[in-house]
Enzyme design. Structure first.
Site, PDB file in Angstrom:
ATOM      1  N   ARG A 142      -0.291   4.030  -3.674  1.00  0.00           N
ATOM      2  CA  ARG A 142       0.656   5.097  -3.368  1.00  0.00           C
ATOM      3  C   ARG A 142       0.232   6.326  -4.181  1.00  0.00           C
ATOM      4  O   ARG A 142      -0.421   6.204  -5.219  1.00  0.00           O
ATOM      5  CB  ARG A 142       2.077   4.695  -3.748  1.00  0.00           C
ATOM      6  CG  ARG A 142       2.626   3.480  -3.018  1.00  0.00           C
ATOM      7  CD  ARG A 142       4.027   3.165  -3.509  1.00  0.00           C
ATOM      8  NE  ARG A 142       4.634   2.029  -2.813  1.00  0.00           N
ATOM      9  CZ  ARG A 142       4.572   0.766  -3.224  1.00  0.00           C
ATOM     10  NH1 ARG A 142       3.936   0.492  -4.365  1.00  0.00           N
ATOM     11  NH2 ARG A 142       5.145  -0.194  -2.531  1.00  0.00           N
ATOM     12  N   ARG A 236      -3.789   5.107   2.085  1.00  0.00           N
ATOM     13  CA  ARG A 236      -3.153   3.804   1.817  1.00  0.00           C
ATOM     14  C   ARG A 236      -2.927   3.052   3.131  1.00  0.00           C
ATOM     15  O   ARG A 236      -3.205   1.851   3.218  1.00  0.00           O
ATOM     16  CB  ARG A 236      -1.830   4.023   1.086  1.00  0.00           C
ATOM     17  CG  ARG A 236      -0.992   2.754   0.885  1.00  0.00           C
ATOM     18  CD  ARG A 236       0.226   3.104   0.024  1.00  0.00           C
ATOM     19  NE  ARG A 236       1.303   2.137   0.118  1.00  0.00           N
ATOM     20  CZ  ARG A 236       1.407   1.035  -0.640  1.00  0.00           C
ATOM     21  NH1 ARG A 236       0.467   0.754  -1.532  1.00  0.00           N
ATOM     22  NH2 ARG A 236       2.430   0.215  -0.501  1.00  0.00           N
ATOM     23  N   HIS A 259       4.061  -4.729  -1.796  1.00  0.00           N
ATOM     24  CA  HIS A 259       5.302  -4.784  -1.022  1.00  0.00           C
ATOM     25  C   HIS A 259       6.161  -5.951  -1.494  1.00  0.00           C
ATOM     26  O   HIS A 259       5.683  -7.081  -1.602  1.00  0.00           O
ATOM     27  CB  HIS A 259       5.002  -4.970   0.474  1.00  0.00           C
ATOM     28  CG  HIS A 259       4.547  -3.714   1.149  1.00  0.00           C
ATOM     29  ND1 HIS A 259       3.863  -3.710   2.352  1.00  0.00           N
ATOM     30  CD2 HIS A 259       4.685  -2.409   0.794  1.00  0.00           C
ATOM     31  CE1 HIS A 259       3.602  -2.461   2.704  1.00  0.00           C
ATOM     32  NE2 HIS A 259       4.087  -1.656   1.775  1.00  0.00           N
TER      33      HIS A 259
END
Length: 297
Positions: A142, A236, A259
């Site tokens: 990120r 990403r 995640h």
């Protein structure tokens, strides 16, 4: 009826809503009034609103747009109810058609390689830029994670990166050979202020900000002839899509992306399917439209 809409707009203004928001509400209500004519807007029932939604959906409006319009209608009837102008809110139990799922935008493999390979130069900022974007693509970072990186987060011996993810969660990710080489070159050029631990620094020697990274990538994309707007998060997305295409291992991609839920990663399976469908359409002899059967068959 225009009077009621105007009074509702005045209510929104007193509530501090922006002129843009008020204009959107008024447009949504004017549209509904036009659909309901000659029946008055304030007397509409749930079935009439449901038919209005169906009509707009048939005209091609997507789920997101319909949800926004329904929200405007619901707010208007709620205001009528609170002001004693009707006893119920006919929009309260209605739901718009399912919203279209927005797929993340990813670059094709060859376009990603072309972009990164064209970021070159001996200037310290150019060397830094190449290292940043190679690392984001190599590790699926990120933007905030790239900004937060410190010098001691890079393990050159084992080629691993320690990433400070969302919710202060830490994860390790392997670093590709290309990114390792670019990082080593960058560290030869890095001149930071005393005590600065950031891996990537700006011209003034302090930690580089996210907006600066976005601007630099946008500039490079334009200079290298990219056909679309490119932003760091697209690298990403490209990492996730390309990893899934090659490995098919959803769980591994989930861990690499950081995640918490597999559902967040599963959206990339749609991108993967799009890739497969495109290959199929281009390759399969009976997938293309307009193919006529052999005359002698």
């Amino acid at each position: 009826m225009d009077t009621l809409i105007s009074r509702f707009a005045d209510h929104l203004a007193l509530a501090g809503r922006s002129s843009h928001t008020m204009a959107a509400y008024q447009a949504d209500l004017a549209l509904l009034a036009a659909i309901l004519q000659p029946a008055p807007l304030h007397a509409a029932d749930a079935n009439e609103l449901r038919r209005a939604l169906a009509k707009l959906h048939a005209q091609g409006l997507g789920g997101r747009t319909l949800a926004r319009r329904l929200s405007s209608w619901r707010r208007f009837f709620d205001w009528l109810q609170k002001n004693g102008l009707r006893d119920d809110n006919p929009a309260s139990g209605l739901r718009a058609p399912k919203r279209d799922k927005l797929l993340p935008k990813a670059l094709p493999v060859d376009s990603t390689a072309a972009l990164l390979d064209r970021i070159e130069g001996s200037d310290a900022l150019e060397v830094r830029d190449r290292a940043i974007f190679e690392l984001i693509y190599s590790c699926g970072l990120r933007l905030s994670e790239a900004v937060a990186l410190n010098l001691d987060d890079v393990d050159f011996a084992d080629q691993l990166l320690r990433i400070h993810g969302k919710g202060n969660k830490m994860r390790l990710a392997p670093i590709g050979a290309q990114a390792i080489a670019c990082l080593k070159t960058w560290l030869e050029h890095r001149e930071a202020e005393s005590g600065e631990t950031a891996l990537f620094i700006a011209r003034h020697g302090r930690r580089l900000g996210g907006r600066q990274i976005e601007n630099r990538l946008r500039g490079w994309a334009i200079r290298t002839g990219a056909s679309q707007h490119v932003h760091p998060h697209m690298l990403r997305h490209s990492f996730a899509s390309h990893m899934l295409q090659s490995s098919g291992d959803l769980r591994a991609v989930q861990e690499l992306l950081g995640h918490a839920n597999l559902s967040s990663t599963q959206i990339y399976t749609a991108l993967d399917f799009q890739h497969l469908a495109k290959v199929y359409d281009n390759a399969h002899p009976r997938a293309r439209k307009g193919i006529k059967p052999d005359e002698d068959s």
